[in-house]
Write a protein that holds these residues in place. Structure first.
Motif, PDB file in Angstrom:
ATOM      1  N   ASP A   3     -54.201   7.762  22.121  1.00 30.76           N
ATOM      2  CA  ASP A   3     -54.851   7.795  20.768  1.00 30.76           C
ATOM      3  C   ASP A   3     -54.545   8.781  20.079  1.00 30.76           C
ATOM      4  OD1 ASP A   3     -56.784   9.763  21.361  1.00 30.76           O
ATOM      5  OD2 ASP A   3     -58.184   8.210  22.254  1.00 30.76           O
ATOM      6  N   GLU A   4     -55.002   8.970  18.614  1.00 29.09           N
ATOM      7  CA  GLU A   4     -54.614  10.233  17.808  1.00 29.09           C
ATOM      8  C   GLU A   4     -55.273  11.289  18.428  1.00 29.09           C
ATOM      9  OE1 GLU A   4     -52.680  11.973  14.845  1.00 29.09           O
ATOM     10  OE2 GLU A   4     -52.436   9.774  15.650  1.00 29.09           O
ATOM     11  N   ARG A   5     -56.330  11.398  18.689  1.00 31.47           N
ATOM     12  CA  ARG A   5     -56.948  12.621  19.082  1.00 31.47           C
ATOM     13  C   ARG A   5     -56.218  13.402  20.347  1.00 31.47           C
ATOM     14  NH1 ARG A   5     -63.359  12.818  19.571  1.00 31.47           N
ATOM     15  NH2 ARG A   5     -62.937  12.083  21.497  1.00 31.47           N
ATOM     16  N   LYS A   6     -55.809  12.565  21.244  1.00 36.64           N
ATOM     17  CA  LYS A   6     -55.128  12.851  22.604  1.00 36.64           C
ATOM     18  C   LYS A   6     -53.748  13.322  21.956  1.00 36.64           C
ATOM     19  CE  LYS A   6     -57.294  10.460  26.409  1.00 36.64           C
ATOM     20  NZ  LYS A   6     -58.264   9.895  25.593  1.00 36.64           N
ATOM     21  N   ARG A   7     -53.222  12.639  21.179  1.00 36.91           N
ATOM     22  CA  ARG A   7     -51.918  13.142  20.664  1.00 36.91           C
ATOM     23  C   ARG A   7     -51.860  14.451  20.079  1.00 36.91           C
ATOM     24  NH1 ARG A   7     -47.764   9.258  19.805  1.00 36.91           N
ATOM     25  NH2 ARG A   7     -47.312  10.157  17.713  1.00 36.91           N
ATOM     26  N   GLY A  25     -56.279  26.792  27.717  1.00 37.28           N
ATOM     27  CA  GLY A  25     -57.875  26.065  28.256  1.00 37.28           C
ATOM     28  C   GLY A  25     -58.328  25.403  26.988  1.00 37.28           C
ATOM     29  N   SER A  26     -59.485  24.488  27.190  1.00 36.67           N
ATOM     30  CA  SER A  26     -60.106  23.920  26.231  1.00 36.67           C
ATOM     31  C   SER A  26     -60.704  24.908  25.093  1.00 36.67           C
ATOM     32  CB  SER A  26     -61.057  22.936  26.528  1.00 36.67           C
ATOM     33  OG  SER A  26     -62.007  23.726  27.470  1.00 36.67           O
ATOM     34  N   ILE A  42     -63.006  18.385  24.322  1.00 39.85           N
ATOM     35  CA  ILE A  42     -61.557  18.687  24.326  1.00 39.85           C
ATOM     36  C   ILE A  42     -61.157  18.791  25.776  1.00 39.85           C
ATOM     37  CG2 ILE A  42     -59.770  20.479  23.959  1.00 39.85           C
ATOM     38  CD1 ILE A  42     -61.260  20.760  21.187  1.00 39.85           C
ATOM     39  N   ARG A  43     -62.142  19.273  26.747  1.00 42.67           N
ATOM     40  CA  ARG A  43     -61.806  19.550  28.161  1.00 42.67           C
ATOM     41  C   ARG A  43     -61.509  18.053  28.561  1.00 42.67           C
ATOM     42  NH1 ARG A  43     -65.385  22.909  28.909  1.00 42.67           N
ATOM     43  NH2 ARG A  43     -67.054  21.563  29.586  1.00 42.67           N
ATOM     44  N   ASN A  44     -62.543  17.335  28.502  1.00 39.38           N
ATOM     45  CA  ASN A  44     -62.454  15.918  28.831  1.00 39.38           C
ATOM     46  C   ASN A  44     -61.029  15.358  28.483  1.00 39.38           C
ATOM     47  OD1 ASN A  44     -64.765  16.195  30.056  1.00 39.38           O
ATOM     48  ND2 ASN A  44     -66.001  15.364  28.630  1.00 39.38           N
ATOM     49  N   GLU A  45     -60.643  15.427  27.342  1.00 38.85           N
ATOM     50  CA  GLU A  45     -59.429  14.725  26.578  1.00 38.85           C
ATOM     51  C   GLU A  45     -58.184  15.472  27.451  1.00 38.85           C
ATOM     52  OE1 GLU A  45     -59.460  12.241  25.168  1.00 38.85           O
ATOM     53  OE2 GLU A  45     -60.346  12.271  23.163  1.00 38.85           O
TER      54      GLU A  45
END
Length: 342
Positions: A3-7, A25-26, A42-45
């Motif tokens: 998805d866009e956020r992961k990209r 790091g996140s 962000i850490r989870n992503e």
């Protein structure tokens, strides 16, 4: 499919790692980039991206680095190489005007420019004579039954040989033979001179000893040129300054590979793709460069593919800058060679 956020997070991790050479790091991503979410999100992503194979987690750090798969997505979908800036363009133009005095200098200086601007190893494979087409053969009298033969190709290379004239032959005989050869071989690739052309030359020259002298010259010139190395390397010092090459064992192994010119030529002469090609990390088929990336660009002269320019460095290289530079040089190298053509 990301998805866009992961990209966007993957792009941020790659950009930050390229610039810092430190695992990302996140909290660093959250601080440097405005994603509008917490560092925990962000850490989870980033954990998801690692599970999907786009990031790798080093046990010595809480940060992550891109994998070959992550770099591949970055290069193919997330990166938009910008044109080289005006300062670098002016530097390149000035460099060539100041330093290039002969055709070989074009390729030598190209290697130096690439390594200087990318801080990585530059590889330039110059035109091979067997890829060039015959242009003209001329003879110059030398006296004492000898002539100087001058063989020229369309790529601007010249081969000189001193030839002993067969007994009873005159310089005028050699001139007439040159006219026949030039008419029959004009435009023919030296690597694929056909038997039909040779038969025409033999029939028109009529003198077998003259014919054999001329053919020996052409094939000796071709064989000699094949032995000569037209591979130019530049920037070993720049590359070794990269953090990835602080390991002496790794450096020694890489330098040993680069000393094998057949290996380097095999890498550069891959025919699978034309144009700008990026090979990243484990995509490389050759043992010893699995942690490196290679960006290659073929260059052309009058529609003929004559050689390759490339950057070799750690996977953590500035892909956008290197791709833009190779693209610029690839478009202009023919114009640099052109003035040296006869």
């Amino acid at each position: 499919m990301l998805d866009e956020r992961k990209r966007r997070i993957l792009q941020a991790v790659v950009d930050d790692y390229i610039s810092s050479a430190e695992p990302v790091g996140s909290r660093t991503v959250a601080r440097r980039h405005d994603f509008g979410v917490s560092s925990a999100t962000i850490r989870n992503e980033m954990a998801d991206l690692e599970d999907m194979g786009y990031l790798e987690h080093l046990h010595t750090s809480s940060g992550r680095i891109p994998s070959s798969k992550g770099y591949r997505l970055y290069v193919d979908d997330l990166l938009s190489p910008a044109p080289i800036d005006e300062r670098e363009r002016a530097l390149i133009d000035h460099w060539y005007r100041k330093r290039v005095k002969r055709v070989e200098s074009v390729f030598q200086e190209t290697a130096k420019i690439i390594s200087r601007l990318t801080k990585n190893l530059a590889l330039v494979l110059a035109p091979q004579l067997d890829e060039a087409a015959f242009r003209t053969l001329q003879f110059v009298p030398l006296g004492e039954g000898r002539v100087i033969a001058v063989l020229m190709t369309d790529a601007g290379f010249v081969e000189n040989r001193v030839v002993k004239m067969p007994k009873g032959a005159s310089f005028e005989d050699f001139q007439r033979m040159a006219e026949v050869i030039n008419r029959c071989l004009s435009g023919e690739k030296l690597s694929s001179i056909g038997t039909a052309a040779l038969k025409r030359i033999r029939a028109e020259v009529m003198d077998e000893s003259l014919y054999q002298a001329a053919m020996e010259l052409i094939y000796e010139a071709l064989d000699e040129e094949r032995k000569e190395q037209r591979l130019y390397l530049g920037g070993t010092t720049e590359m070794l300054a990269q953090p990835e090459f602080r390991d002496v064992t790794r450096v020694r192994a890489l330098l040993s590979l680069l000393e094998e010119e057949k290996f380097v030529k095999d890498v550069l002469q891959k025919k699978s793709q034309e144009g700008l090609v990026v090979t990243i990390g484990r995509e490389n088929e050759y043992s010893g460069i699995e942690d490196c990336s290679i960006i290659r660009a073929t260059y052309h002269l009058d529609g003929e593919c004559l050689g390759t320019i490339a950057v070799l460095g750690p996977t953590r290289m500035e892909y956008g800058k290197a791709m833009a530079l190779l693209g610029y040089l690839n478009r202009h190298i023919a114009a640099l060679v052109q003035p040296f053509r006869w």
